[in-house]
Design a protein around this motif. Structure first.
Motif, PDB file in Angstrom:
ATOM      1  N   PRO A 199       8.511  -0.907   2.883  1.00  0.00           N
ATOM      2  CA  PRO A 199       7.708  -2.049   2.447  1.00  0.00           C
ATOM      3  C   PRO A 199       6.472  -2.211   3.334  1.00  0.00           C
ATOM      4  O   PRO A 199       6.525  -2.025   4.544  1.00  0.00           O
ATOM      5  CB  PRO A 199       8.663  -3.239   2.610  1.00  0.00           C
ATOM      6  CG  PRO A 199      10.028  -2.644   2.535  1.00  0.00           C
ATOM      7  CD  PRO A 199       9.913  -1.287   3.166  1.00  0.00           C
ATOM      8  N   GLY A 200       5.353  -2.530   2.710  1.00  0.00           N
ATOM      9  CA  GLY A 200       4.121  -2.715   3.466  1.00  0.00           C
ATOM     10  C   GLY A 200       3.336  -1.441   3.670  1.00  0.00           C
ATOM     11  O   GLY A 200       2.264  -1.457   4.261  1.00  0.00           O
ATOM     12  N   GLY A 201       3.866  -0.310   3.216  1.00  0.00           N
ATOM     13  CA  GLY A 201       3.120   0.937   3.290  1.00  0.00           C
ATOM     14  C   GLY A 201       3.347   1.762   4.535  1.00  0.00           C
ATOM     15  O   GLY A 201       2.564   2.677   4.825  1.00  0.00           O
ATOM     16  N   THR A 202       4.410   1.479   5.290  1.00  0.00           N
ATOM     17  CA  THR A 202       4.699   2.273   6.483  1.00  0.00           C
ATOM     18  C   THR A 202       5.600   3.459   6.133  1.00  0.00           C
ATOM     19  O   THR A 202       6.146   3.556   5.036  1.00  0.00           O
ATOM     20  CB  THR A 202       5.359   1.408   7.575  1.00  0.00           C
ATOM     21  OG1 THR A 202       6.502   0.750   7.031  1.00  0.00           O
ATOM     22  CG2 THR A 202       4.376   0.367   8.087  1.00  0.00           C
ATOM     23  N   LEU A 203       5.744   4.350   7.116  1.00  0.00           N
ATOM     24  CA  LEU A 203       6.514   5.578   6.937  1.00  0.00           C
ATOM     25  C   LEU A 203       7.758   5.538   7.812  1.00  0.00           C
ATOM     26  O   LEU A 203       7.666   5.257   9.006  1.00  0.00           O
ATOM     27  CB  LEU A 203       5.682   6.802   7.334  1.00  0.00           C
ATOM     28  CG  LEU A 203       4.475   7.144   6.454  1.00  0.00           C
ATOM     29  CD1 LEU A 203       3.597   8.165   7.153  1.00  0.00           C
ATOM     30  CD2 LEU A 203       4.922   7.678   5.112  1.00  0.00           C
ATOM     31  N   SER A 204       8.889   5.848   7.234  1.00  0.00           N
ATOM     32  CA  SER A 204      10.104   5.950   8.041  1.00  0.00           C
ATOM     33  C   SER A 204      10.114   7.275   8.788  1.00  0.00           C
ATOM     34  O   SER A 204       9.458   8.249   8.380  1.00  0.00           O
ATOM     35  CB  SER A 204      11.339   5.855   7.142  1.00  0.00           C
ATOM     36  OG  SER A 204      11.429   7.002   6.306  1.00  0.00           O
ATOM     37  N   ILE A 235       3.004  -9.698   7.363  1.00  0.00           N
ATOM     38  CA  ILE A 235       2.732  -8.693   8.394  1.00  0.00           C
ATOM     39  C   ILE A 235       3.288  -7.361   7.920  1.00  0.00           C
ATOM     40  O   ILE A 235       4.491  -7.227   7.693  1.00  0.00           O
ATOM     41  CB  ILE A 235       3.369  -9.088   9.736  1.00  0.00           C
ATOM     42  CG1 ILE A 235       2.859 -10.447  10.208  1.00  0.00           C
ATOM     43  CG2 ILE A 235       3.090  -8.013  10.796  1.00  0.00           C
ATOM     44  CD1 ILE A 235       3.555 -10.974  11.446  1.00  0.00           C
ATOM     45  N   THR A 236       2.415  -6.372   7.770  1.00  0.00           N
ATOM     46  CA  THR A 236       2.869  -5.063   7.291  1.00  0.00           C
ATOM     47  C   THR A 236       3.157  -4.091   8.422  1.00  0.00           C
ATOM     48  O   THR A 236       3.756  -3.043   8.200  1.00  0.00           O
ATOM     49  CB  THR A 236       1.824  -4.448   6.341  1.00  0.00           C
ATOM     50  OG1 THR A 236       0.599  -4.249   7.042  1.00  0.00           O
ATOM     51  CG2 THR A 236       1.577  -5.362   5.143  1.00  0.00           C
ATOM     52  N   THR A 237       2.744  -4.437   9.636  1.00  0.00           N
ATOM     53  CA  THR A 237       3.027  -3.599  10.799  1.00  0.00           C
ATOM     54  C   THR A 237       4.502  -3.746  11.183  1.00  0.00           C
ATOM     55  O   THR A 237       5.039  -4.854  11.126  1.00  0.00           O
ATOM     56  CB  THR A 237       2.135  -4.032  11.973  1.00  0.00           C
ATOM     57  OG1 THR A 237       0.773  -4.012  11.549  1.00  0.00           O
ATOM     58  CG2 THR A 237       2.299  -3.115  13.170  1.00  0.00           C
ATOM     59  N   GLN A 262      -2.108  -3.809  17.393  1.00  0.00           N
ATOM     60  CA  GLN A 262      -2.671  -4.256  16.112  1.00  0.00           C
ATOM     61  C   GLN A 262      -1.594  -4.772  15.167  1.00  0.00           C
ATOM     62  O   GLN A 262      -0.539  -4.155  15.000  1.00  0.00           O
ATOM     63  CB  GLN A 262      -3.397  -3.090  15.442  1.00  0.00           C
ATOM     64  CG  GLN A 262      -3.888  -3.372  14.022  1.00  0.00           C
ATOM     65  CD  GLN A 262      -4.447  -2.148  13.358  1.00  0.00           C
ATOM     66  OE1 GLN A 262      -5.253  -1.425  13.944  1.00  0.00           O
ATOM     67  NE2 GLN A 262      -4.039  -1.887  12.124  1.00  0.00           N
ATOM     68  N   LEU A 263      -1.887  -5.907  14.517  1.00  0.00           N
ATOM     69  CA  LEU A 263      -1.094  -6.364  13.389  1.00  0.00           C
ATOM     70  C   LEU A 263      -1.946  -6.275  12.133  1.00  0.00           C
ATOM     71  O   LEU A 263      -3.078  -6.779  12.093  1.00  0.00           O
ATOM     72  CB  LEU A 263      -0.622  -7.810  13.587  1.00  0.00           C
ATOM     73  CG  LEU A 263       0.398  -8.052  14.704  1.00  0.00           C
ATOM     74  CD1 LEU A 263       0.820  -9.510  14.731  1.00  0.00           C
ATOM     75  CD2 LEU A 263       1.623  -7.143  14.555  1.00  0.00           C
ATOM     76  N   SER A 264      -1.409  -5.628  11.109  1.00  0.00           N
ATOM     77  CA  SER A 264      -2.072  -5.541   9.815  1.00  0.00           C
ATOM     78  C   SER A 264      -1.482  -6.611   8.910  1.00  0.00           C
ATOM     79  O   SER A 264      -0.259  -6.734   8.799  1.00  0.00           O
ATOM     80  CB  SER A 264      -1.887  -4.149   9.210  1.00  0.00           C
ATOM     81  OG  SER A 264      -2.520  -3.172  10.020  1.00  0.00           O
ATOM     82  N   LEU A 265      -2.354  -7.357   8.261  1.00  0.00           N
ATOM     83  CA  LEU A 265      -1.941  -8.570   7.553  1.00  0.00           C
ATOM     84  C   LEU A 265      -2.460  -8.550   6.121  1.00  0.00           C
ATOM     85  O   LEU A 265      -3.590  -8.117   5.862  1.00  0.00           O
ATOM     86  CB  LEU A 265      -2.490  -9.806   8.274  1.00  0.00           C
ATOM     87  CG  LEU A 265      -2.230  -9.868   9.786  1.00  0.00           C
ATOM     88  CD1 LEU A 265      -3.116 -10.918  10.432  1.00  0.00           C
ATOM     89  CD2 LEU A 265      -0.756 -10.155  10.061  1.00  0.00           C
ATOM     90  N   ARG A 266      -1.635  -9.039   5.233  1.00  0.00           N
ATOM     91  CA  ARG A 266      -2.059  -9.258   3.846  1.00  0.00           C
ATOM     92  C   ARG A 266      -1.836 -10.723   3.498  1.00  0.00           C
ATOM     93  O   ARG A 266      -0.809 -11.294   3.852  1.00  0.00           O
ATOM     94  CB  ARG A 266      -1.269  -8.376   2.877  1.00  0.00           C
ATOM     95  CG  ARG A 266      -1.645  -6.906   2.903  1.00  0.00           C
ATOM     96  CD  ARG A 266      -1.075  -6.180   1.685  1.00  0.00           C
ATOM     97  NE  ARG A 266      -1.497  -4.787   1.655  1.00  0.00           N
ATOM     98  CZ  ARG A 266      -0.739  -3.768   2.049  1.00  0.00           C
ATOM     99  NH1 ARG A 266       0.490  -4.004   2.497  1.00  0.00           N
ATOM    100  NH2 ARG A 266      -1.187  -2.537   1.994  1.00  0.00           N
TER     101      ARG A 266
END
Length: 430
Positions: free
Chosen positions: A167-172, A354-356, A366-370
């Motif tokens: 979720p949020g576009g991260t990679l496992s 928070i997507t980070t 950095q925190l990436s936010l939507r």
């Protein structure tokens, strides 16, 4: 948020900032000011770091030596120009966890990436692929695709992209290691970032190297968002090469000279490379022989003599990192970003996602936010923040990036951001 609650949060933030053992380093930077003379709340060091106060004097020293000594400043300057890149070597090596001869400051990031791929992307008929993230920074995409085409292969088959699976576009880790396991026999180069520019996710570099080397792949990292942000250990990690810029967390100015790491096992290897005279063995460089004899180590990939006016700001910045200590900076960063994360979740969680990743080991500062809601709301909030003197950055299509950097940011900066978000949310409800 009620006035009493706000006052309590402000008092807590200021108390924590007062106890910060690294607080004095903020005074070594020039913080931009708003039209009313107040300091900006600058949370954009992930895009361009602030100017150290000592940078101006360092540049003026070089200009003065140029004036006084002209060509003789190569040998008689306050920091002689001939060996100038050596003045940043030890601090740069310490910053990224390398041996001194494994690092060099030169060129720009993408230039260095191309130079490294000349040596470390060596495709053949069966092993010709490059593995990257699908959402890698566009310059990395452009570089690897052009290298694939240059070698006569088709990116449609020779470029393997890892899709986000969280979720949020991260990679496992499973997605990254699974791609290496699945495609390893045809991967010539694994080329990933240290910290993903859009999501702020930090990757497990050592695990990636182990998996890739086990499959016979070479490994390079783009550390644009990791150098000066994470406590890197490049030598022990064992990657074949890495490249980074110096204008973000390394505070060396727009278009600053970049950095490059080449592991010592390649120090004397007979690798293909694009050569230039400053990469020639310094012991015989000025014999002006046409035959190229590479300097052992990362210096051997240099092309031209050092850019003095670009190296001076880097020398200043690295001296600050040396005095602060990357270990102490990383410890503060983890605490500061955790504070920022908790503030957002508690007081702006109805507004921001928070997507980070939440785990400290999986992120830098950095925190990436939507913004939750229609996409245009994100741009509206971004504009509101800037109007309030809170500087963050925007990445299409809908990401606000905010980075409390430990050398000059404080908890009160994080709180001001959250209070401005609450203010914006309140105006939207009227």
């Amino acid at each position: 948020m009620a006035d009493h609650a706000t006052s309590l949060l402000e008092a807590q933030a200021l108390e924590l900032d007062a106890r910060d053992p690294l607080a004095a380093f903020r005074d070594e930077f020039l913080v931009p000011r708003n039209d009313d003379g107040s300091e900006q709340t600058y949370l954009c060091g992930n895009s361009l770091g602030l100017q150290p106060r000592a940078t101006r004097a360092a540049l003026l020293d070089e200009l003065d030596d140029w004036h006084r000594l002209a060509v003789e400043a190569h040998f008689r300057g306050r920091h002689p120009w001939m060996p100038y890149h050596g003045f940043v070597r030890d601090d740069l090596a310490a910053l990224v966890g390398a041996l001194p001869h494994e690092v060099v400051a030169m060129n720009s990031l993408t230039v260095n990436l191309h130079l490294m791929m000349v040596s470390f992307y060596r495709p053949d008929a069966t092993r010709n692929a490059i593995l990257i993230e699908r959402n890698a920074f566009p310059s990395d995409h452009h570089a690897v695709e052009s290298q694939i085409r240059f070698h006569g292969h088709d990116p449609a088959s020779a470029l393997i992209e890892i899709d986000p699976d969280e979720p949020g576009g991260t990679l496992s880790d499973a997605a990254i290691l699974g791609a290496i396991e699945q495609h390893g026999s045809r991967i010539a180069l694994v080329m990933l970032s240290g910290v993903q520019y859009l999501t702020g996710q930090a990757f497990d570099l050592a695990a990636i190297v182990r998996a890739a080397h086990a499959k016979g792949c070479l490994v390079g990292f783009d550390l644009a968002h990791a150098a000066g942000n994470l406590a890197l250990q490049l030598h022990d990690t064992g990657c074949d090469f890495a490249v980074w810029c110096s204008y973000k967390y390394l505070n060396s100015g727009p278009g600053a000279v970049a950095g490059c790491f080449v592991h010592e096992r390649h120090a004397r290897a007979a690798l293909p490379r694009f050569a230039g005279w400053w990469g020639h063995d310094q012991a015989t460089r000025f014999r002006m022989a046409p035959e190229f004899d590479a300097t052992p180590g990362a210096d051997g990939w240099q092309l031209s003599n050092p850019p003095i006016l670009a190296l001076a700001p880097l020398r200043v910045s690295l001296s600050i990192f040396r005095r602060a200590g990357m270990g102490a900076l990383r410890a503060k960063s983890e605490a500061l970003t955790a504070y920022f994360d908790a503030l957002i979740r508690e007081h702006a969680g109805d507004v921001l996602e928070i997507t980070t990743p939440r785990e400290p080991s999986r992120r830098g500062c950095q925190l990436s936010l939507r913004v939750k809601g229609p996409r245009e709301a994100g741009r509206s909030l971004f504009d509101h923040l800037h109007a309030r003197g809170i500087v963050v950055d925007w990445r299409e299509p809908d990401v606000i990036r905010a980075a409390p950097t430990p050398l000059y940011n404080r908890r009160i900066d994080c709180l001001r951001f959250v209070l401005a978000v609450r203010e914006w949310a309140a105006t939207r409800k009227r």
